[in-house]
Write a protein that holds these residues in place. Structure first.
Motif, PDB file in Angstrom:
ATOM      1  N   UNK A 153       0.837  -1.198   0.000  1.00  0.00           N
ATOM      2  CA  UNK A 153       0.000   0.000   0.000  1.00  0.00           C
ATOM      3  C   UNK A 153       0.874   1.250   0.000  1.00  0.00           C
ATOM      4  N   UNK A 154       1.122   1.794  -1.183  1.00  0.00           N
ATOM      5  CA  UNK A 154       1.966   2.986  -1.281  1.00  0.00           C
ATOM      6  C   UNK A 154       1.321   4.204  -0.632  1.00  0.00           C
ATOM      7  N   UNK A 155       0.001   4.209  -0.523  1.00  0.00           N
ATOM      8  CA  UNK A 155      -0.666   5.300   0.183  1.00  0.00           C
ATOM      9  C   UNK A 155      -0.269   5.322   1.651  1.00  0.00           C
ATOM     10  N   UNK A 156      -0.279   4.160   2.289  1.00  0.00           N
ATOM     11  CA  UNK A 156       0.126   4.072   3.700  1.00  0.00           C
ATOM     12  C   UNK A 156       1.601   4.386   3.870  1.00  0.00           C
ATOM     13  N   UNK A 157       2.416   3.884   2.953  1.00  0.00           N
ATOM     14  CA  UNK A 157       3.851   4.168   3.020  1.00  0.00           C
ATOM     15  C   UNK A 157       4.100   5.671   2.898  1.00  0.00           C
ATOM     16  N   UNK A 158       3.409   6.299   1.960  1.00  0.00           N
ATOM     17  CA  UNK A 158       3.586   7.739   1.754  1.00  0.00           C
ATOM     18  C   UNK A 158       3.145   8.521   2.985  1.00  0.00           C
ATOM     19  N   UNK A 159       2.017   8.130   3.600  1.00  0.00           N
ATOM     20  CA  UNK A 159       1.560   8.820   4.816  1.00  0.00           C
ATOM     21  C   UNK A 159       2.614   8.726   5.921  1.00  0.00           C
ATOM     22  N   UNK A 160       3.216   7.547   6.053  1.00  0.00           N
ATOM     23  CA  UNK A 160       4.265   7.349   7.049  1.00  0.00           C
ATOM     24  C   UNK A 160       5.441   8.291   6.774  1.00  0.00           C
ATOM     25  N   UNK A 161       5.903   8.343   5.528  1.00  0.00           N
ATOM     26  CA  UNK A 161       7.047   9.192   5.196  1.00  0.00           C
ATOM     27  C   UNK A 161       6.715  10.680   5.334  1.00  0.00           C
ATOM     28  N   UNK A 162       5.500  11.075   4.985  1.00  0.00           N
ATOM     29  CA  UNK A 162       5.100  12.479   5.156  1.00  0.00           C
ATOM     30  C   UNK A 162       5.071  12.834   6.646  1.00  0.00           C
ATOM     31  N   UNK A 163       4.622  11.918   7.484  1.00  0.00           N
ATOM     32  CA  UNK A 163       4.632  12.156   8.933  1.00  0.00           C
ATOM     33  C   UNK A 163       6.061  12.329   9.435  1.00  0.00           C
ATOM     34  N   UNK A 164       6.979  11.502   8.948  1.00  0.00           N
ATOM     35  CA  UNK A 164       8.391  11.644   9.313  1.00  0.00           C
ATOM     36  C   UNK A 164       8.919  13.000   8.852  1.00  0.00           C
ATOM     37  N   UNK A 165       8.581  13.402   7.629  1.00  0.00           N
ATOM     38  CA  UNK A 165       9.033  14.703   7.117  1.00  0.00           C
ATOM     39  C   UNK A 165       8.489  15.855   7.966  1.00  0.00           C
ATOM     40  N   UNK A 166       7.219  15.759   8.351  1.00  0.00           N
ATOM     41  CA  UNK A 166       6.643  16.809   9.206  1.00  0.00           C
ATOM     42  C   UNK A 166       7.416  16.923  10.516  1.00  0.00           C
ATOM     43  N   UNK A 167       7.696  15.788  11.131  1.00  0.00           N
ATOM     44  CA  UNK A 167       8.446  15.801  12.384  1.00  0.00           C
ATOM     45  C   UNK A 167       9.844  16.369  12.211  1.00  0.00           C
ATOM     46  N   UNK A 168      10.525  15.985  11.134  1.00  0.00           N
ATOM     47  CA  UNK A 168      11.876  16.500  10.901  1.00  0.00           C
ATOM     48  C   UNK A 168      11.873  17.997  10.603  1.00  0.00           C
ATOM     49  N   UNK A 169      10.842  18.461   9.898  1.00  0.00           N
ATOM     50  CA  UNK A 169      10.792  19.892   9.593  1.00  0.00           C
ATOM     51  C   UNK A 169      10.524  20.711  10.858  1.00  0.00           C
ATOM     52  N   UNK A 170       9.739  20.163  11.794  1.00  0.00           N
ATOM     53  CA  UNK A 170       9.547  20.832  13.087  1.00  0.00           C
ATOM     54  C   UNK A 170      10.863  20.838  13.866  1.00  0.00           C
ATOM     55  N   UNK A 171      11.583  19.716  13.830  1.00  0.00           N
ATOM     56  CA  UNK A 171      12.868  19.638  14.534  1.00  0.00           C
ATOM     57  C   UNK A 171      13.842  20.684  14.005  1.00  0.00           C
TER      58      UNK A 171
END
Length: 200
Positions: A153-171
């Motif tokens: 499920x590339x949709x789920x994979x993409x959501x996971x990676x976008x969540x990681x990106x959001x966290x890193x951008x806040x950091x």
């Protein structure tokens, strides 16, 4: 002497909407306001973009295409892992670091978090999220199609990676005692390895 081609009404609408969005992240891209700014009729705008969502999605896709081209994902001379990490780094680069990241997150907070959500602000934020998701999902599809990523499920994979990106951008906006580059690299490697080695 050659004459420059006049932009199409679709191009005028996109340029006007991008300018409005650039001036105010929470701007409501209303048909009348965008049409007036573009110098086209509302009927012409609706012909190219039948819904406000279609307009918002096209604007955000255009912005991503300009500031974060995805050519690297197609470079098969490099390992899939490295290409995906490079693409994710492009997205993080948009957030900047230090003062630039703080200013960006401050604007997001003031526009989307602090005030009570309206239909317009919710739609604007969801359009941003959809475009980020679409972009990451596209990269994953390229890797799956070349056999570097298992079916799943590339949709789920993409959501996971976008969540990681959001966290890193806040950091990037917060003070840190550790090297931002080192912790960011470690996190991106762990996230990409998880995606490339899983079937979720």
């Amino acid at each position: 002497m050659t004459r420059e081609r006049e932009p199409s009404s679709r191009d005028k609408v996109l340029q006007a909407a991008m300018a409005m969005f650039g001036e105010d992240l929470g701007a409501r891209l209303s048909v009348r306001a965008v049409a007036a700014r573009a110098g086209v009729s509302t009927g012409s705008l609706r012909y190219h973009f039948p819904t406000q969502r279609a307009l918002q999605d096209a604007v955000l896709a255009g912005i991503y295409d300009v500031v974060a081209p995805d050519d690297r994902i197609h470079d098969r001379s490099a390992p899939a892992r490295d290409r995906l990490i490079d693409c994710l780094r492009q997205v993080l680069a948009l957030a900047g670091a230090g003062a630039q990241a703080r200013a960006g997150w401050s604007e997001i907070f003031k526009t989307y978090i602090e005030p009570e959500p309206t239909d317009e602000s919710r739609a604007a934020y969801l359009a941003i999220e959809r475009e980020a998701q679409r972009r990451v999902e596209y990269w994953l599809t390229v890797l799956r199609d070349e056999g570097a990523l298992a079916d799943g499920d590339n949709g789920r994979r993409a959501r996971f990676l976008v969540t990681v990106l959001n966290g890193l951008s806040i950091a990037r906006a917060l003070p840190s005692e550790e090297s931002l580059l080192a912790t960011e690299t470690e996190t991106l490697h762990a996230a990409v390895d998880h995606v490339l080695n899983s079937r979720f």
